[in-house]
Design a protein around this motif. Structure first.
Motif, PDB file in Angstrom:
ATOM      1  N   ARG A  18       0.825  -1.110  -0.111  1.00  0.00           N
ATOM      2  CA  ARG A  18      -0.290  -0.129   0.172  1.00  0.00           C
ATOM      3  C   ARG A  18       0.866   1.257   0.009  1.00  0.00           C
ATOM      4  N   GLY A  19       1.991   1.365   0.833  1.00  0.00           N
ATOM      5  CA  GLY A  19       2.909   2.428   0.818  1.00  0.00           C
ATOM      6  C   GLY A  19       3.581   2.667  -0.591  1.00  0.00           C
ATOM      7  N   ARG A  20       3.758   1.828  -1.425  1.00  0.00           N
ATOM      8  CA  ARG A  20       4.595   1.993  -2.456  1.00  0.00           C
ATOM      9  C   ARG A  20       3.353   2.568  -3.719  1.00  0.00           C
ATOM     10  N   ARG A  21       2.150   2.209  -3.444  1.00  0.00           N
ATOM     11  CA  ARG A  21       0.947   2.771  -4.321  1.00  0.00           C
ATOM     12  C   ARG A  21       0.737   4.166  -3.782  1.00  0.00           C
ATOM     13  N   ALA A  22       0.440   4.494  -2.731  1.00  0.00           N
ATOM     14  CA  ALA A  22       0.385   5.820  -2.010  1.00  0.00           C
ATOM     15  C   ALA A  22       1.522   6.880  -2.467  1.00  0.00           C
ATOM     16  N   ILE A  23       2.772   6.408  -2.629  1.00  0.00           N
ATOM     17  CA  ILE A  23       3.747   7.386  -3.174  1.00  0.00           C
ATOM     18  C   ILE A  23       3.610   7.601  -4.508  1.00  0.00           C
ATOM     19  N   LEU A  24       3.424   6.496  -5.381  1.00  0.00           N
ATOM     20  CA  LEU A  24       3.116   6.802  -6.757  1.00  0.00           C
ATOM     21  C   LEU A  24       1.770   7.613  -6.917  1.00  0.00           C
ATOM     22  N   ILE A  25       0.877   7.397  -6.156  1.00  0.00           N
ATOM     23  CA  ILE A  25      -0.289   8.254  -6.307  1.00  0.00           C
ATOM     24  C   ILE A  25       0.022   9.675  -5.823  1.00  0.00           C
ATOM     25  N   ALA A  26       0.821  10.077  -4.842  1.00  0.00           N
ATOM     26  CA  ALA A  26       1.319  11.293  -4.395  1.00  0.00           C
ATOM     27  C   ALA A  26       2.068  12.133  -5.590  1.00  0.00           C
ATOM     28  N   ILE A  27       2.946  11.096  -6.194  1.00  0.00           N
ATOM     29  CA  ILE A  27       3.864  11.797  -7.314  1.00  0.00           C
ATOM     30  C   ILE A  27       2.905  12.223  -8.336  1.00  0.00           C
ATOM     31  N   HIS A  28       1.922  11.178  -8.771  1.00  0.00           N
ATOM     32  CA  HIS A  28       1.166  11.317 -10.104  1.00  0.00           C
ATOM     33  C   HIS A  28       0.128  12.742  -9.588  1.00  0.00           C
ATOM     34  N   ALA A  29      -0.357  12.915  -8.455  1.00  0.00           N
ATOM     35  CA  ALA A  29      -1.093  14.116  -7.996  1.00  0.00           C
ATOM     36  C   ALA A  29      -0.323  15.334  -8.164  1.00  0.00           C
ATOM     37  N   PHE A  30       0.875  15.218  -7.398  1.00  0.00           N
ATOM     38  CA  PHE A  30       1.778  16.528  -7.638  1.00  0.00           C
ATOM     39  C   PHE A  30       1.955  17.027  -8.804  1.00  0.00           C
ATOM     40  N   LEU A  31       2.290  16.168  -9.817  1.00  0.00           N
ATOM     41  CA  LEU A  31       2.540  16.466 -10.960  1.00  0.00           C
ATOM     42  C   LEU A  31       1.387  17.073 -11.833  1.00  0.00           C
ATOM     43  N   ALA A  32       0.264  16.523 -11.516  1.00  0.00           N
ATOM     44  CA  ALA A  32      -0.944  16.709 -12.348  1.00  0.00           C
ATOM     45  C   ALA A  32      -1.605  18.152 -11.631  1.00  0.00           C
ATOM     46  N   ILE A  33      -1.478  18.312 -10.340  1.00  0.00           N
ATOM     47  CA  ILE A  33      -1.931  19.387  -9.828  1.00  0.00           C
ATOM     48  C   ILE A  33      -1.172  20.755 -10.129  1.00  0.00           C
ATOM     49  N   SER A  34       0.287  20.731 -10.197  1.00  0.00           N
ATOM     50  CA  SER A  34       1.197  21.332 -10.652  1.00  0.00           C
ATOM     51  C   SER A  34       0.876  21.872 -12.122  1.00  0.00           C
ATOM     52  N   GLY A  35       0.574  20.841 -13.035  1.00  0.00           N
ATOM     53  CA  GLY A  35       0.122  21.382 -14.319  1.00  0.00           C
ATOM     54  C   GLY A  35      -1.073  22.151 -14.267  1.00  0.00           C
ATOM     55  N   LEU A  36      -2.056  21.740 -13.511  1.00  0.00           N
ATOM     56  CA  LEU A  36      -3.271  22.490 -13.496  1.00  0.00           C
ATOM     57  C   LEU A  36      -3.161  23.969 -13.043  1.00  0.00           C
ATOM     58  N   VAL A  37      -2.036  24.118 -12.048  1.00  0.00           N
ATOM     59  CA  VAL A  37      -1.806  25.392 -11.643  1.00  0.00           C
ATOM     60  C   VAL A  37      -1.385  26.274 -12.472  1.00  0.00           C
TER      61      VAL A  37
END
Length: 134
Positions: free
Chosen positions: A106-125
């Motif tokens: 679960r921790g590995r998936r959580a880290i990948l989700i966080a990286i994915h979300a960080f990049l996508a939110i940065s792109g949206l901003v």
């Protein structure tokens, strides 16, 4: 075309936010299951909508439809790169979680989700700044 790309990417982000909240809630209390479980189909829909938004953004950039004002010249390329990297992180997450998601820590998936979300939110901003100020 830029407004359409922004709307499509915003829709993908909204679906992604729901998916992330459900993932976080999944392990909150083991005795209480989540209210409903979204399957891989919704995650694939999220990815397809995001990829379509990225294609629309690249088309808007390549057609010269974006005429940014002073100080925003590099924003279209930055947004495209951030969304491209978010797409890549999402594909890595899909590959890691493919098959038996319970076998993946679960921790590995959580880290990948966080990286994915960080990049996508940065792109949206960045894209919001371009749409709002450009």
């Amino acid at each position: 075309m830029l407004d359409l790309a922004f709307a499509v990417l915003l829709l993908a982000g909204s679906i992604g936010a729901v998916l992330a909240m459900l993932f976080l809630r999944e392990g909150a209390t083991p005795e209480q299951p989540p209210p409903f479980r979204l399957g891989a189909g919704v995650a694939l829909l999220h990815g397809a909508i995001g990829a379509a938004g990225l294609v629309l953004l690249v088309i808007a950039i390549s057609e010269g439809a974006i005429q940014p004002s002073v100080g925003l010249g590099g924003f279209p390329a930055i947004a495209a790169w951030l969304f491209g990297l978010a797409l890549l992180a999402g594909l890595v997450l899909l590959a890691v979680s493919a098959g038996d998601a319970e076998a993946t820590p679960r921790g590995r998936r959580a880290i990948l989700i966080a990286i994915h979300a960080f990049l996508a939110i940065s792109g949206l901003v960045v894209l919001l700044a371009l749409v709002g100020l450009g």
